[in-house]
Write a protein that holds these residues in place. Structure first.
Motif, PDB file in Angstrom:
ATOM      1  N   ILE A 132       0.612  -1.203  -0.573  1.00 40.20           N
ATOM      2  CA  ILE A 132       0.099  -0.165  -0.083  1.00 40.20           C
ATOM      3  C   ILE A 132       0.706   0.553  -0.344  1.00 40.20           C
ATOM      4  O   ILE A 132       0.605   2.133  -0.847  1.00 40.20           O
ATOM      5  CB  ILE A 132      -0.573   0.224   1.452  1.00 40.20           C
ATOM      6  CG1 ILE A 132      -1.913  -1.510   1.549  1.00 40.20           C
ATOM      7  CG2 ILE A 132      -2.307   1.509   1.215  1.00 40.20           C
ATOM      8  CD1 ILE A 132      -3.078  -1.285   2.184  1.00 40.20           C
ATOM      9  N   ALA A 133       2.165   1.426   0.613  1.00 41.86           N
ATOM     10  CA  ALA A 133       3.083   2.359   0.965  1.00 41.86           C
ATOM     11  C   ALA A 133       3.973   2.569   0.365  1.00 41.86           C
ATOM     12  O   ALA A 133       4.830   3.366   0.061  1.00 41.86           O
ATOM     13  CB  ALA A 133       2.952   3.024   2.410  1.00 41.86           C
ATOM     14  N   ALA A 134       4.816   1.373   0.251  1.00 42.98           N
ATOM     15  CA  ALA A 134       5.969   0.872  -0.258  1.00 42.98           C
ATOM     16  C   ALA A 134       7.435   1.441   0.459  1.00 42.98           C
ATOM     17  O   ALA A 134       7.794   2.269  -0.142  1.00 42.98           O
ATOM     18  CB  ALA A 134       5.854   0.860  -1.659  1.00 42.98           C
ATOM     19  N   CYS A 135       6.610   1.768   1.823  1.00 44.14           N
ATOM     20  CA  CYS A 135       8.032   2.045   2.417  1.00 44.14           C
ATOM     21  C   CYS A 135       9.393   1.533   2.378  1.00 44.14           C
ATOM     22  O   CYS A 135       9.846   0.656   2.226  1.00 44.14           O
ATOM     23  CB  CYS A 135       7.870   1.859   4.282  1.00 44.14           C
ATOM     24  SG  CYS A 135       6.260   2.886   4.642  1.00 44.14           S
TER      25      CYS A 135
ATOM     26  N   THR B  44       6.667   6.075   0.223  1.00 42.66           N
ATOM     27  CA  THR B  44       7.365   6.185  -1.658  1.00 42.66           C
ATOM     28  C   THR B  44       5.967   6.355  -2.202  1.00 42.66           C
ATOM     29  O   THR B  44       6.122   7.196  -3.085  1.00 42.66           O
ATOM     30  CB  THR B  44       7.820   5.403  -1.878  1.00 42.66           C
ATOM     31  OG1 THR B  44       7.127   4.190  -2.049  1.00 42.66           O
ATOM     32  CG2 THR B  44       8.866   5.220  -1.853  1.00 42.66           C
ATOM     33  N   PHE B  45       5.197   6.129  -1.762  1.00 38.65           N
ATOM     34  CA  PHE B  45       3.559   6.666  -2.534  1.00 38.65           C
ATOM     35  C   PHE B  45       3.191   7.325  -1.403  1.00 38.65           C
ATOM     36  O   PHE B  45       3.630   7.623  -0.261  1.00 38.65           O
ATOM     37  CB  PHE B  45       2.702   5.411  -2.420  1.00 38.65           C
ATOM     38  CG  PHE B  45       2.865   4.436  -3.762  1.00 38.65           C
ATOM     39  CD1 PHE B  45       3.125   5.164  -4.739  1.00 38.65           C
ATOM     40  CD2 PHE B  45       2.980   3.462  -3.488  1.00 38.65           C
ATOM     41  CE1 PHE B  45       3.216   4.084  -5.934  1.00 38.65           C
ATOM     42  CE2 PHE B  45       3.036   2.004  -4.505  1.00 38.65           C
ATOM     43  CZ  PHE B  45       3.833   2.734  -5.519  1.00 38.65           C
ATOM     44  N   ASP B  46       2.077   8.549  -2.093  1.00 35.35           N
ATOM     45  CA  ASP B  46       1.887   9.585  -1.730  1.00 35.35           C
ATOM     46  C   ASP B  46       0.110   9.294  -1.061  1.00 35.35           C
ATOM     47  O   ASP B  46      -0.384   8.674  -1.686  1.00 35.35           O
ATOM     48  CB  ASP B  46       1.602  11.023  -2.494  1.00 35.35           C
ATOM     49  CG  ASP B  46      -0.062  12.058  -2.258  1.00 35.35           C
ATOM     50  OD1 ASP B  46       0.153  12.256  -0.700  1.00 35.35           O
ATOM     51  OD2 ASP B  46      -0.335  12.796  -2.814  1.00 35.35           O
ATOM     52  N   LEU B  47      -0.094   9.445   0.835  1.00 28.58           N
ATOM     53  CA  LEU B  47      -0.922   8.812   1.153  1.00 28.58           C
ATOM     54  C   LEU B  47      -1.367   9.968   1.815  1.00 28.58           C
ATOM     55  O   LEU B  47      -2.680   9.998   2.922  1.00 28.58           O
ATOM     56  CB  LEU B  47      -0.115   7.682   2.662  1.00 28.58           C
ATOM     57  CG  LEU B  47       0.162   6.584   1.556  1.00 28.58           C
ATOM     58  CD1 LEU B  47       1.057   5.328   2.418  1.00 28.58           C
ATOM     59  CD2 LEU B  47      -0.505   6.225   1.078  1.00 28.58           C
TER      60      LEU B  47
ATOM     61  N   ASP C 198      -0.178   7.280   9.173  1.00 29.23           N
ATOM     62  CA  ASP C 198       0.553   6.661   9.154  1.00 29.23           C
ATOM     63  C   ASP C 198       0.312   4.915   8.745  1.00 29.23           C
ATOM     64  O   ASP C 198      -0.269   4.723   9.114  1.00 29.23           O
ATOM     65  CB  ASP C 198       0.879   7.158  11.569  1.00 29.23           C
ATOM     66  CG  ASP C 198       1.030   7.845  11.544  1.00 29.23           C
ATOM     67  OD1 ASP C 198       2.242   8.954  11.829  1.00 29.23           O
ATOM     68  OD2 ASP C 198      -0.665   8.693  12.391  1.00 29.23           O
ATOM     69  N   VAL C 199       1.929   4.282   8.870  1.00 28.40           N
ATOM     70  CA  VAL C 199       2.206   2.987   8.489  1.00 28.40           C
ATOM     71  C   VAL C 199       3.390   2.476   9.743  1.00 28.40           C
ATOM     72  O   VAL C 199       4.027   2.902   9.908  1.00 28.40           O
ATOM     73  CB  VAL C 199       2.931   3.536   6.977  1.00 28.40           C
ATOM     74  CG1 VAL C 199       2.770   1.589   6.119  1.00 28.40           C
ATOM     75  CG2 VAL C 199       2.471   5.043   6.289  1.00 28.40           C
TER      76      VAL C 199
END
Length: 371
Positions: free
Chosen positions: A203-206, A212-215, A220-221
């Motif tokens: 989802i976030a590709a941390c 690395t994606f705009d959330l 918070d992830v």
């Protein structure tokens, strides 16, 4: 294709992939690498084999064929030359690489007391390309709003694999976090604090804990964290107003979501299912639905390369489930026409009251924010 992803492929394979052009490279979704078998890609609603010059064909006999050494080199790069470092991911059959791209693995399973303990002799890979579609959520979010509480209803997004569930939940999280509600009655609403439990790092590709994606600005992830544990960690320590999780289906997932709901947190989740009937056919999802947990369901499907959605209320979902014997059609290929269904007879449905949002900053502004 993203340069970082291209660097994972060995030279011969990378040279072929770099030659793919046109619509295929713009809409690339999957790269299928199978040892001593033809290279295949999926793009849009189509698939094709790839020749050595990068051109596409339906004739698998003329396609580029990765050999054992190329597959071994690819596995080494994907695992950063250490199978032990990704042992848990191998047990689950996939590795997630920077950028949120998930690489499914095929090989020989090693069992321990009847359960999969490891994967060896890996000879097949499915590289799933992660893409952000900013604006996807704008089409769906207005139908999910709880206008009285100024937030979303508890929502379950369902579809077969590769229909856009993760892409949608990612953009919905961004919209909710940024306060982009896309509804005339939501003008002036602030964004809500969103917590994402990103078990597969998709989802976030941390990278090093940073998405690395705009959330959006209020997100918070918890990266690479099991869903059930992560939901409880979020509730205890990060005070989210909305929690987003991908691919629920285990009993512990359901228990954690129920805990979050009773703590006043709204839930946004995805699950694999081809229809509402399939939701009610999966024991864990069926129990959540029967308990009235979800106020809305989003059903995704693809037709002609386009993703279509249908929003179903809890009451409508129960009506469809009551007629599941004659409405059930199961999953179909993405390039097949959508089936025609008829409306079943109405039935009584159990509903569940929504808990109030517990937001420290909104209480500071006074009760009028919750009017």
């Amino acid at each position: 294709m993203h340069p970082t992803l291209l660097t994972l492929f060995p030279a011969a394979l990378r040279s072929v992939l770099e030659r793919i052009a046109g619509e295929a490279v713009q809409t690339l979704e999957e790269i299928r690498i199978r040892e001593n078998r033809p290279l295949e890609i999926g793009y849009g609603s189509r698939s094709a084999f790839v020749r050595p010059d990068g051109s596409l064909t339906d004739d698998y006999r003329s396609a580029f064929t990765p050999d054992k050494e190329e597959c071994r080199a690819f596995l080494e790069r994907v695992t950063n030359h250490s199978l032990y470092a990704v042992e848990e991911e191998l047990r689950r059959g996939y590795v997630t690489v920077p950028g949120g791209h998930r690489i499914g693995l095929a090989g020989r399973t090693v069992l321990d007391k009847g359960s999969v303990a490891h994967l060896r002799d890996i000879a097949g890979f499915n590289v799933r390309i992660a893409r952000a579609r900013v604006g996807f959520g704008a089409q769906v979010l207005p139908g999910l709003l709880d206008l009285q509480a100024r937030t979303i209803r508890h929502t379950l997004i369902v579809s077969p694999p590769q229909q856009g569930k993760t892409t949608l939940i990612r953009d919905l999280a961004r919209c909710i976090s940024a306060g982009e509600w896309h509804h005339p009655r939501a003008l002036g609403w602030r964004g809500r604090k969103v917590g994402i439990v990103d078990e597969r790092s998709e989802i976030a590709a941390c990278e090093r804990g940073v998405p690395t994606f705009d959330l959006g600005p209020r997100c918070d992830v918890l990266d690479a964290c099991p869903k059930a544990e992560g939901v409880m960690m979020m509730v205890r320590s990060l005070s989210p107003e909305v929690i987003a999780v991908d691919e629920i289906g285990r009993p512990e997932d359901a228990a954690a979501l129920n805990e979050a709901i009773h703590a006043g947190v709204r839930v946004l989740a995805t699950a694999h299912a081809a229809s509402i009937a399939d939701v009610f056919a999966r024991p864990v999802l069926a129990q959540l639905a029967a308990d009235g947990v979800f106020g809305a369901y989003v059903l995704l499907s693809r037709s002609g390369g386009q993703v279509e959605h249908r929003i179903v209320s809890a009451e409508e979902a129960a009506m469809e489930a009551a007629g599941r014997t004659r409405m059930r059609v199961g999953a179909v290929p993405r390039d097949a026409p959508l089936p025609v269904v008829t409306q079943p007879a109405p039935v009584t449905v159990k509903t569940r009251p929504m808990p109030a949002i517990r937001s420290p900053d909104s209480r500071a502004l006074g009760d009028e924010d919750h009017a």
